[in-house]
Design a protein around this motif. Structure first.
Motif, short mmCIF file in Angstrom:
data_model
loop_
_atom_site.label_atom_id
_atom_site.label_comp_id
_atom_site.label_asym_id
_atom_site.label_seq_id
_atom_site.Cartn_x
_atom_site.Cartn_y
_atom_site.Cartn_z
N SER A 57 0.85 -1.32 0.07
CA SER A 57 0.13 -0.13 -0.06
C SER A 57 0.89 1.38 0.15
CB SER A 57 -0.89 0.00 1.19
OG SER A 57 -1.75 -1.01 1.25
N ARG A 58 0.64 2.22 -0.77
CA ARG A 58 1.09 3.59 -0.94
C ARG A 58 0.38 4.24 0.49
NH1 ARG A 58 -0.25 5.40 -7.06
NH2 ARG A 58 1.42 4.22 -8.11
N MET A 59 1.06 5.11 1.22
CA MET A 59 0.64 5.59 2.36
C MET A 59 0.85 6.79 2.14
SD MET A 59 -0.44 2.87 4.05
CE MET A 59 -0.64 3.92 5.62
N GLY A 60 -0.10 7.72 2.84
CA GLY A 60 -0.02 9.21 2.76
C GLY A 60 -0.37 9.89 4.37
N TRP A 61 -0.01 11.15 4.39
CA TRP A 61 -0.42 11.90 5.62
C TRP A 61 -1.26 13.11 5.08
CZ3 TRP A 61 -0.12 10.61 10.34
CH2 TRP A 61 0.69 9.70 10.93
N PHE A 62 -2.22 13.48 5.72
CA PHE A 62 -3.12 14.66 5.34
C PHE A 62 -3.36 15.43 6.76
CE2 PHE A 62 -5.09 13.99 1.10
CZ PHE A 62 -4.33 12.55 0.92
N ARG A 63 -3.64 16.49 6.53
CA ARG A 63 -4.08 17.29 7.74
C ARG A 63 -5.32 18.17 7.45
NH1 ARG A 63 1.30 21.47 8.02
NH2 ARG A 63 0.64 22.71 5.97
N GLN A 64 -5.91 18.42 8.65
CA GLN A 64 -7.36 19.44 8.82
C GLN A 64 -6.96 20.50 9.71
OE1 GLN A 64 -10.84 17.40 8.51
NE2 GLN A 64 -11.89 19.27 7.66
N PRO A 65 -6.67 21.72 9.34
CA PRO A 65 -6.42 23.00 10.20
C PRO A 65 -7.64 23.09 11.00
CG PRO A 65 -5.61 23.28 7.94
CD PRO A 65 -6.23 22.16 7.84
N PRO A 66 -7.72 24.12 11.94
CA PRO A 66 -8.90 24.49 12.76
C PRO A 66 -10.18 24.72 11.75
CG PRO A 66 -7.03 25.74 13.41
CD PRO A 66 -6.66 24.79 12.16
N PRO A 67 -11.49 24.49 12.29
CA PRO A 67 -12.46 24.54 11.59
C PRO A 67 -12.69 25.64 10.61
CG PRO A 67 -12.98 24.25 13.81
CD PRO A 67 -11.73 24.57 13.80
N GLY A 68 -13.12 25.40 9.37
CA GLY A 68 -13.44 26.27 8.12
C GLY A 68 -12.52 26.09 7.07
N LYS A 69 -11.44 25.18 7.41
CA LYS A 69 -10.62 24.83 6.33
C LYS A 69 -10.55 23.24 5.92
CE LYS A 69 -7.12 28.36 7.62
NZ LYS A 69 -5.81 28.65 8.01
N GLU A 70 -10.54 22.97 4.82
CA GLU A 70 -10.55 21.60 4.45
C GLU A 70 -9.29 20.99 4.33
OE1 GLU A 70 -13.03 22.74 0.10
OE2 GLU A 70 -11.04 22.11 -0.07
N ARG A 71 -9.65 19.43 4.71
CA ARG A 71 -8.54 18.32 4.68
C ARG A 71 -7.52 18.73 3.65
NH1 ARG A 71 -9.79 12.61 7.14
NH2 ARG A 71 -10.82 14.10 8.36
N GLU A 72 -6.07 18.61 3.92
CA GLU A 72 -5.29 18.95 2.84
C GLU A 72 -4.17 17.99 2.90
OE1 GLU A 72 -3.72 22.82 3.36
OE2 GLU A 72 -2.22 22.23 4.99
N PHE A 73 -3.44 17.40 1.62
CA PHE A 73 -2.45 16.86 1.58
C PHE A 73 -1.16 17.11 2.08
CE2 PHE A 73 0.14 13.67 -0.55
CZ PHE A 73 1.33 14.35 -1.01
N VAL A 74 -0.38 16.29 2.54
CA VAL A 74 0.86 16.61 3.27
C VAL A 74 2.03 15.80 2.73
CG1 VAL A 74 2.29 16.72 5.38
CG2 VAL A 74 -0.17 17.34 5.61
#
Length: 126
Positions: A32-49
Motif C-alpha cells: 500500500s502507498r501511504m499518505g499523511w493529510f491534515r485538517q487545520p482548525p474549523p473552516g478549512k479543508e483537509r489537505e495533502f501533506v
C-alpha cells in the motif's frame, strides 16, 4: 479491512519537532502507498501533506512542508512515520494517516484515499 492508528501528536513551540507514527493492521500494508493529510482548525479543508510508495524509495510532499517534513515507513512493523521539523503555527492541525489508492502517481486528493486513521492533534504555539 485495514485499521490505522496514529500517535505522536502534541503541543510544541514554533521551531520544534514532532514525529508522528501510524501503525496499520491487515496483511496489505507492504503493498500500500501511504499518505499523511491534515485538517487545520474549523473552516478549512483537509489537505495533502506527504506520500510514500510501497518500498519507501519514492516520496512526494506538499510545497508547504517540503524541506521540513520527512515521510518514511517500516514495512516489517507496518508503520509509517512523519518527522516534522521547524514547525510553524500554521502547521497546527489534526493529522491523518491514509492508505492511498493505486491511481496515477502521485495520488494526493481526498478522493484517492481508501482508509483513514482517526487523527492526532498537532498544536504549534508561537
Amino acid at each position: 479491512q485495514v485499521q490505522l492508528v496514529e500517535s505522536g501528536g502534541g503541543l510544541v513551540q514554533a521551531g520544534g519537532s514532532l514525529r508522528l507514527s501510524c501503525e496499520a493492521s491487515g496483511r496489505t500494508f507492504g503493498n500500500s502507498r501511504m499518505g499523511w493529510f491534515r485538517q487545520p482548525p474549523p473552516g478549512k479543508e483537509r489537505e495533502f501533506v506527504a506520500l510514500i510508495n510501497t518500498n519507501g524509495e519514492v516520496t512526494h510532499y506538499a510545497e508547504a512542508v517540503k524541506g521540513r517534513f520527512t515521510i518514511s515507513r517500516d514495512n516489517a512493523k507496518k508503520t509509517v512515520y512523519l518527522q516534522m521539523n521547524s514547525l510553524k503555527p500554521e502547521d497546527t492541525a489534526v493529522y491523518y494517516c491514509a492508505v492511498m489508492q493505486r491511481t496515477a502517481w502521485p495520488p494526493q486528493s481526498i478522493s484517492e484515499v481508501s482508509y483513514w486513521g482517526q487523527g492526532t492533534q498537532v498544536t504549534v504555539s508561537s
